[in-house]
Enzyme design. Structure first.
Site: not given
Length: 354
Positions: A235, A178, A258, A298
């Site tokens: 990440h 990542c 992303d 969350n």
């Protein structure tokens, strides 16, 4: 002859060829004067990527050196990364990426009309970094098997990765993770004139099977019966600065992109661009993939103990584990900046209960 070229702020980015036609004594001649490149311009107030802070432009567009943050939220480590967006040949490679990925979002690239929109350009770049297409820039090793390529954590710059992809007939570079994917994307976006930065989040769900909930099952010895951890220690993803005119947003703001393919319930895919403010406000139907990023920053975490009678006992629950700490490199400094408040309100405030 001196020639000046004035470009409209909505011009499509790319390489242009400048020709001159001369007519003399009944004969017409064509002369090629050369070529030039058109990029997004964060210094121009009419451009959708305009950024009015000079220090921010120097950091997020001109700075070729960055820092990746890793580790855990209580012990953050860092390592340098060379973006190299101004190295020789990198601009041509970045435009090649747009050529190879054009069919992803628009079916064909015959009119090039989408290349004046940073939203569409960012979607194409995001898709090209590590999608499942044969021309993606990097591959992620399956089951941590990287014997047929370079170890993911051995890279320290984007330039060798982009050069290897370009010189290898646009075949994916093996292998990345990542952090390298987000950093390569940051290089491409800065090279095209779009302010960008790499963000690290600690305690990040690897998939969203149950929105806002991550469940893991353990036996009495502590072995994870799910096969693999559902929460990564950290990440990395990319943030890029642009106005979302498709959302009637006139001024620029950070958009989350992303490039790492993640499980979404509809298969594996990249996400974004998602307006960061919409994630914080919970406006999940406003933007691309907003619900996935909202869930990941969350989610709560529940640990279950599996007994011999096949019953499960809840032994641990953390209502606020994911997205504990979101950071990025500070402007003009090697220290990190905490941007958690940009993605979510502090636990216990009224906003978290609305």
């Amino acid at each position: 002859i001196n020639i000046s070229v004035f470009l409209p702020s909505n011009a499509c980015i790319g390489r242009y060829i400048l020709n001159m036609q001369i007519t003399s004594c009944g004969h017409t001649y064509q002369r090629c004067l050369g070529d030039f490149y058109v990029l997004f311009n964060p210094w121009c107030a009419d451009d959708p990527v305009y950024m009015d802070n000079q220090a921010h432009r120097e950091e997020y567009v001109l700075n070729e050196h960055g820092i990746l943050y890793e580790g855990v939220h209580k012990h953050i480590t860092s390592r340098p990364w060379h973006f190299g967006q101004f190295e020789d040949g990198i601009l041509d490679i970045c435009l090649k990426i747009l050529d190879m990925g054009a069919s992803y979002h628009h079916g064909s690239d015959r009119d090039h009309c989408w290349r004046n929109d940073p939203v569409h350009v960012s979607m194409v770049v995001n898709h090209m970094i590590s999608s499942h297409t044969t021309n993606s820039i990097m591959k992620i090793p399956e089951n941590n098997d990287y014997l047929k390529g370079t170890k993911p954590f051995s890279w320290n710059g984007s330039v060798p990765i982009l050069q290897q992809w370009y010189n290898g007939r646009c075949r994916p570079v093996r292998y990345g993770y990542c952090g390298s994917l987000a950093s390569v994307m940051c290089t491409v976006m800065r090279c095209l004139g779009i302010p960008s930065r790499v963000v690290t989040s600690f305690c990040f769900p690897s998939s969203v099977e149950n929105p806002l909930g991550v469940n893991e099952i353990f036996d009495c010895t502590g072995k994870n019966l799910c096969g693999k951890d559902k929460i990564w220690r950290y990440h990395c993803w990319n943030e890029s600065w642009m106005a979302r005119r498709d959302l009637n947003q006139c001024c620029g703001d950070w958009q989350c992109l992303d490039p790492t393919p993640l499980e979404t319930g509809r298969g594996s895919s990249c996400s974004g661009p998602t307006w960061v403010r919409s994630i914080r406000e919970g406006e999940l139907d406003l933007d691309y993939d907003g619900q996935h990023m909202f869930s990941r920053v969350n989610s709560n975490y529940v640990g279950w103990l599996s007994q011999n009678n096949a019953k499960k006992i809840k032994f641990f629950c953390d209502a606020w584990p994911c997205g504990k700490h979101l950071i990025t490199k500070s402007v003009g400094s090697e220290q990190f900046e905490d941007i958690t408040g940009s993605y979510k309100y502090e636990l216990g405030t009224m906003k978290t209960h609305e």
